[in-house]
Motif scaffolding. Structure first.
Motif, mmCIF file in Angstrom:
data_model
loop_
_atom_site.group_PDB
_atom_site.id
_atom_site.type_symbol
_atom_site.label_atom_id
_atom_site.label_comp_id
_atom_site.label_asym_id
_atom_site.label_seq_id
_atom_site.Cartn_x
_atom_site.Cartn_y
_atom_site.Cartn_z
ATOM 1 N N HIS A 199 -45.175 17.546 -28.933
ATOM 2 C CA HIS A 199 -44.364 18.758 -28.839
ATOM 3 C C HIS A 199 -45.217 20.021 -28.963
ATOM 4 O O HIS A 199 -44.894 21.049 -28.351
ATOM 5 N N LEU A 203 -45.279 22.961 -26.136
ATOM 6 C CA LEU A 203 -45.009 24.364 -26.439
ATOM 7 C C LEU A 203 -46.046 25.279 -25.810
ATOM 8 O O LEU A 203 -45.723 26.334 -25.247
ATOM 9 N N ASN A 204 -47.295 24.891 -25.881
ATOM 10 C CA ASN A 204 -48.368 25.740 -25.368
ATOM 11 C C ASN A 204 -48.489 25.659 -23.851
ATOM 12 O O ASN A 204 -48.787 26.660 -23.195
ATOM 13 N N ARG A 206 -46.111 25.176 -21.776
ATOM 14 C CA ARG A 206 -44.934 25.743 -21.114
ATOM 15 C C ARG A 206 -44.592 27.134 -21.643
ATOM 16 O O ARG A 206 -43.451 27.584 -21.533
ATOM 17 N N GLY A 207 -45.576 27.782 -22.240
ATOM 18 C CA GLY A 207 -45.359 29.146 -22.700
ATOM 19 C C GLY A 207 -44.285 29.285 -23.745
ATOM 20 O O GLY A 207 -43.597 30.311 -23.815
ATOM 21 N N GLY A 208 -44.131 28.256 -24.575
ATOM 22 C CA GLY A 208 -43.139 28.293 -25.642
ATOM 23 C C GLY A 208 -41.745 27.883 -25.205
ATOM 24 O O GLY A 208 -40.847 27.764 -26.041
ATOM 25 N N VAL A 209 -41.554 27.641 -23.902
ATOM 26 C CA VAL A 209 -40.242 27.231 -23.390
ATOM 27 C C VAL A 209 -40.172 25.709 -23.401
ATOM 28 O O VAL A 209 -40.488 25.026 -22.420
ATOM 29 N N HIS A 210 -39.797 25.175 -24.539
ATOM 30 C CA HIS A 210 -39.733 23.717 -24.708
ATOM 31 C C HIS A 210 -38.723 23.410 -25.796
ATOM 32 O O HIS A 210 -38.788 23.968 -26.900
ATOM 33 N N ALA A 211 -37.777 22.541 -25.490
ATOM 34 C CA ALA A 211 -36.740 22.174 -26.449
ATOM 35 C C ALA A 211 -37.312 21.236 -27.503
ATOM 36 O O ALA A 211 -37.853 20.177 -27.174
ATOM 37 N N GLN A 227 -49.285 27.500 -30.573
ATOM 38 C CA GLN A 227 -48.011 27.145 -31.170
ATOM 39 C C GLN A 227 -48.076 25.696 -31.652
ATOM 40 O O GLN A 227 -48.609 24.825 -30.960
#
Length: 359
Positions: A199, A203-204, A206-211, A227
């Motif tokens: 995870h 996060l890194n 996908r530019g912080g866009v990750h569930a 992140q």
């Protein structure tokens, strides 16, 4: 202190035609896992810096604790291990047999860590030993790859390893850089419910866009500007070794900037259990779930073929059998029963892609 090289063996049960599989057997260290490498180097450096009066302190009930105890005994220095309540008598006895002071330091790990920090803060020669988050630890673990580069006839098509806090992965990446294997793909495997590295990388990337799963939060590390996924609890049975609250930020940063790919894979506990039982049958070795998680990719052809392109299969694949002491015959019996009663197929996550793997 020096460690004897560990064996590299060609696995006939796991190899197929034109797909040789090599196993680096880290189970044979004094501490029964790869952690003896990095932690032994850390202990040696600590003694060189502080002298024979150095007092090594660690908060851990797992393989890192045993590695510190074995290294401290070998170098004849003092060692104290703080464990949370619930540590088994067998673990306490194992540490005490290595002349370590095993202290139950609280109800939870956080309390054991606090007790360890109190000792380090109060004693001039006390040194805190981290289980995985230290460049010296990674340098010690890098000797795995240095040895393999001398033992294996060809550069591997891929290197498979499990990930908890990332110490082993940091060592593998460091070793690859040292021997010219920066282009070799590294497959980093974890179990659902303890997959903080998976995870964190998502996060890194996908530019912080990750569930994130429930109970997992994102935290920012300012030193490495990455992140990190922070787990407040674990649902995996492999969390005894893979259950780091968050991975080492330096290792995440290294993986993000590595020339060759670091492919992140998450598998269910049941596939790790099945691999542990199969490995015991095939190689007569007992390994923890944290270790057998690596071997899932060797036993499941559909997963292996997804991760290693056909053009690369003529070169050997390297699996790091990382070891660990928290395993028994009774565990294997429980694993086999769990696998027999579970579903016929499972989801495996490979860098966001979901594939089905048969039992």
């Amino acid at each position: 202190m020096s460690l004897w090289p560990t064996p590299l063996v060609l696995s006939n049960p796991l190899s197929r035609k034109d797909v040789p599989v090599y196993l680096k057997l880290e189970t044979v260290h004094p501490g029964m896992s790869f952690k003896s490498r990095g932690i032994s180097l850390f202990v040696q450096r600590a003694k060189e810096t502080h002298g024979p009066a150095v007092h090594l302190v660690i908060a851990s009930g797992g393989n890192a604790a045993l590695a510190v105890a074995c290294a401290a005994r070998s170098l004849d220095v003092r060692c104290t291990v703080f464990l949370p309540a619930g540590a088994t008598e067998s673990t306490l006895n194992l540490l005490r047999n290595e002349n370590a002071e095993a202290v139950v330091g609280g109800k939870h790990y956080a309390e054991a860590l606090y007790a360890a920090k109190q000792v380090v803060g109060a004693e001039e020669n006390a040194v805190m030993v981290h289980a995985y988050d230290d460049p010296i630890i990674w340098q010690g673990h890098s000797t795995i790859i240095q040895e393999v580069s001398r033992q294996m006839p060809l550069k591997p098509s891929a290197i498979f390893c499990s990930v908890g806090g990332g110490g082993l992965l940091g060592g593998i990446m460091t070793g690859c850089a040292q021997v010219g294997w920066d282009s070799v793909p590294i497959i980093a495997l974890e179990t659902f419910g303890s997959n903080c590295f998976y995870h964190s990388m998502a996060l890194n990337r996908r530019g912080g866009v990750h569930a994130l799963p429930e109970g997992v939060t994102a935290v920012h590390d300012e030193i490495h500007n990455v992140q990190l996924a922070h787990f407040s609890s674990f649902s995996s049975k492999a969390s005894g070794s893979l259950g780091a609250s968050q991975p080492a930020a330096g290792v995440v940063n290294m993986a993000l900037h590595r020339a060759g790919p670091v492919i992140c894979v998450s598998v269910p506990d049941e596939l790790s259990m099945q691999a542990a039982c199969a490995f015991a049958d095939d190689h007569k070795l007992l390994v923890e779930l944290s270790c057998s998680t690596t071997l899932v990719a060797a036993y499941k052809r559909e997963l292996f073929d997804h991760l290693v392109p056909p053009k690369d299969t003529e070169r050997p694949s390297l699996f790091i059998v990382c070891g660990g002491f928290k395993v028994s015959l009774s565990d294997m019996m429980e694993y086999r029963a769990s696998v027999d009663s579970c579903a016929d197929s499972f989801e495996v996550h490979c860098d966001g892609e979901v594939i089905q793997v048969k039992k």
